[in-house]
Write a protein that holds these residues in place. Structure first.
Motif, PDB file in Angstrom:
ATOM      1  N   GLU A 269       0.804  -1.229   0.000  1.00 28.86           N
ATOM      2  CA  GLU A 269       0.000   0.000   0.000  1.00 28.86           C
ATOM      3  C   GLU A 269       0.837   1.280   0.000  1.00 28.86           C
ATOM      4  OE1 GLU A 269      -3.229  -0.063   2.754  1.00 28.86           O
ATOM      5  OE2 GLU A 269      -3.801   2.005   2.335  1.00 28.86           O
ATOM      6  N   LEU A 376      -6.490   2.328   7.230  1.00 27.38           N
ATOM      7  CA  LEU A 376      -5.658   2.035   8.407  1.00 27.38           C
ATOM      8  C   LEU A 376      -6.266   2.525   9.718  1.00 27.38           C
ATOM      9  CD1 LEU A 376      -3.371   0.746   7.007  1.00 27.38           C
ATOM     10  CD2 LEU A 376      -3.562   2.920   5.868  1.00 27.38           C
ATOM     11  N   GLY A 433      -4.133  -6.130  10.419  1.00 25.33           N
ATOM     12  CA  GLY A 433      -5.405  -5.472  10.742  1.00 25.33           C
ATOM     13  C   GLY A 433      -6.398  -5.627   9.613  1.00 25.33           C
TER      14      GLY A 433
END
Ligand code: ISC
Length: 465
Positions: A269, A376, A433
């Motif tokens: 990313e 995020l 995550g």
């Protein structure tokens, strides 16, 4: 190796400036060298410069950086860290005498480093050396593109320095780095323990987040969890990087050492890249496993492209990135529909972003606007950050945060530090995550984070799958 005349002349001029102004000046010399393997360069510096090295290889493999030693380091403060970095970076650039090759991206004066995810969380022991953010101006920077390598040496000069001494010292260090043997053997380092956060508690937390979304303005929150590994001996980053580079060629592979810790990963990313006034970003959110064969893989891809929950997760990111950049860009291109990004262990919904931004905008301005995107943090940003700080109960440190570099020519690139791990000697913490929205199912989110551990598990366990 180091051109002695160039080096002594540059150092001499920096010392003269230091005498004139009574301020320290940096002598920075860049020269073209024979193309060498950046990881071999990183590796030879392991003993002498351990704790002050970094590695960066973007997914196009046209900017590979190996940084050794710290001519200067900047510790970010808790507040106004982007302003601070901008100011300190401007100061460095105004106090430097530069010689040799000029204008080549990612050479010359260059800062490499990362910020912590969140200013509210005081860094815990294992993130201590990174603080709220840490940046290096490396003493030795090896920049490698597809054709060529460049070596940049930077040294801080004071009014009392002697040019010959500094120059000889620099030359000696360069000789040592380039003269050292590069055929290394890898020590066995067995994995002793693996410990995941309590699965049921974590899933309960995902459930709570979903519930909170029914009654508050919270629309999305990214929840992370950790896996802790213990090895028999201290873990070194070079072999891991070598495996990451092989196993995850379509990601950006990075490492950054600080004291006895090292943060490393293979992130897909990009947060922001700037080439002059051209800007590139990416929206990456929404995930599914890779299939066992091409048919299954394509079927999974179709499922992801058409899945309401994942499309919503993704949409929040695209919308937020568009509004963050709109005010800073004269031109901004964001396709209407996402496509698939396929990495070795996982596939994602991906929307590439490009634009033209005001040339006076620094990368730190762009990072401040963008971080953390809802890929995020969550949405709305402040509610999500508060929720994470209160409930997630882990110190993310540099995980999920901007990490990267900027040069003195207006170029640079920051990714977010996901698919990553923190090494503290023989102890390692992996982070993963996932975006939680109203339709999230805790068991599925748990499964998704397990897949996201895979790239780092593969290299720590030394497997190639
Ligand atoms: C937060 C992570 O992934 C983010 C990036 C891509 C896809 C994501 C997702 O589908 O949830 C996450 O937003 C991680 O890998 O730790």
């Amino acid at each position: 190796m180091l051109n002695g005349n160039d080096s002594i002349d540059t150092i001499q001029r920096a010392i003269s400036k230091a005498r004139e102004t009574k301020q320290k000046y940096i002598a920075c010399i860049t020269q073209k060298i024979e193309k060498i393997d950046p990881l071999a360069f990183y590796r030879v510096a392991q003993k002498r410069y351990n704790g002050q090295r970094f590695y960066w290889e973007n997914k196009d493999h046209d900017v590979v950086l190996a940084g050794i030693g710290a001519a200067l380091s900047i510790n970010a403060g808790r507040t106004l860290k982007y302003e601070q970095l901008k100011d300190e970076w401007a100061y460095i650039q105004n106090h430097a005498v530069i010689s040799g090759i000029k204008g080549k991206q990612a050479t010359g004066l260059l800062l490499f480093g990362g910020f912590s995810f969140d200013d509210k969380t005081t860094p815990s022991d294992h993130w201590q050396s990174f603080g709220f953010g840490l940046f290096y101006l490396p003493t030795f920077l090896l920049t490698t593109d597809k054709e060529q390598s460049y070596l940049t040496c930077s040294v801080v000069c004071t009014a009392d320095d002697k040019p010959e001494l500094l120059s000889n010292h620099l030359a000696e260090q360069v000789e040592q780095l380039f003269g050292a043997k590069t055929d290394f053997t890898t020590d066995q380092n067995p994995l002793i323990t693996t410990q995941d956060q309590n699965a049921e508690e974590w899933k309960r937390l995902v459930g709570e987040a979903v519930k909170v979304m029914e009654t508050t303005d919270l629309q999305k929150v990214v929840l992370a969890r950790t896996r802790k590994l213990t090895f028999q001996k201290p873990m070194h980053s070079e072999d891991l990087l070598s495996n990451l580079r092989e196993q995850q060629p379509e990601t950006c592979v990075f490492s950054m050492e600080a004291g006895t810790s090292c943060f490393l990963g293979a992130t897909p990313e990009r947060l922001v890249k700037k080439s002059g006034n051209h800007l590139y970003s990416a929206c990456l959110a929404g995930s599914i496993a890779r299939g066992k064969d091409d048919d299954e893989d394509a079927r999974f891809g179709e499922i992801l492209l058409n899945d309401r929950k994942n499309r919503l997760e993704h949409h929040y990111v695209v919308d937020t990135v568009r509004s963050a950049l709109a005010g800073l860009c004269e031109q901004l291109n964001i396709p209407e529909q996402p496509i698939l990004m396929k990495n070795r262990n996982i596939q994602h919904l991906y929307t590439p972003v490009d634009g033209v931004c005001d040339p006076n905008r620094s990368l730190f301005d762009l990072i401040e606007r963008l971080h953390p995107t809802p890929a995020l943090g969550g949405l709305p940003r402040t509610s999500a950050m508060d929720w994470i700080a209160k409930h997630e109960k882990l110190d993310r440190g540099l995980y999920a945060s901007p990490i990267g570099w900027c040069d003195g020519y207006g170029n640079g690139e920051f990714h977010v530090g996901i698919r990553s791990a923190l090494i503290n000697s023989e102890r390692v913490t992996l982070f993963a995550g996932c975006g939680v929205v109203r339709d999230s199912v805790p068991a599925q989110e748990y499964e998704e984070t397990s897949i996201k551990f895979q790239p780092m598990m593969n290299v720590f366990a030394g497997r190639k799958s």
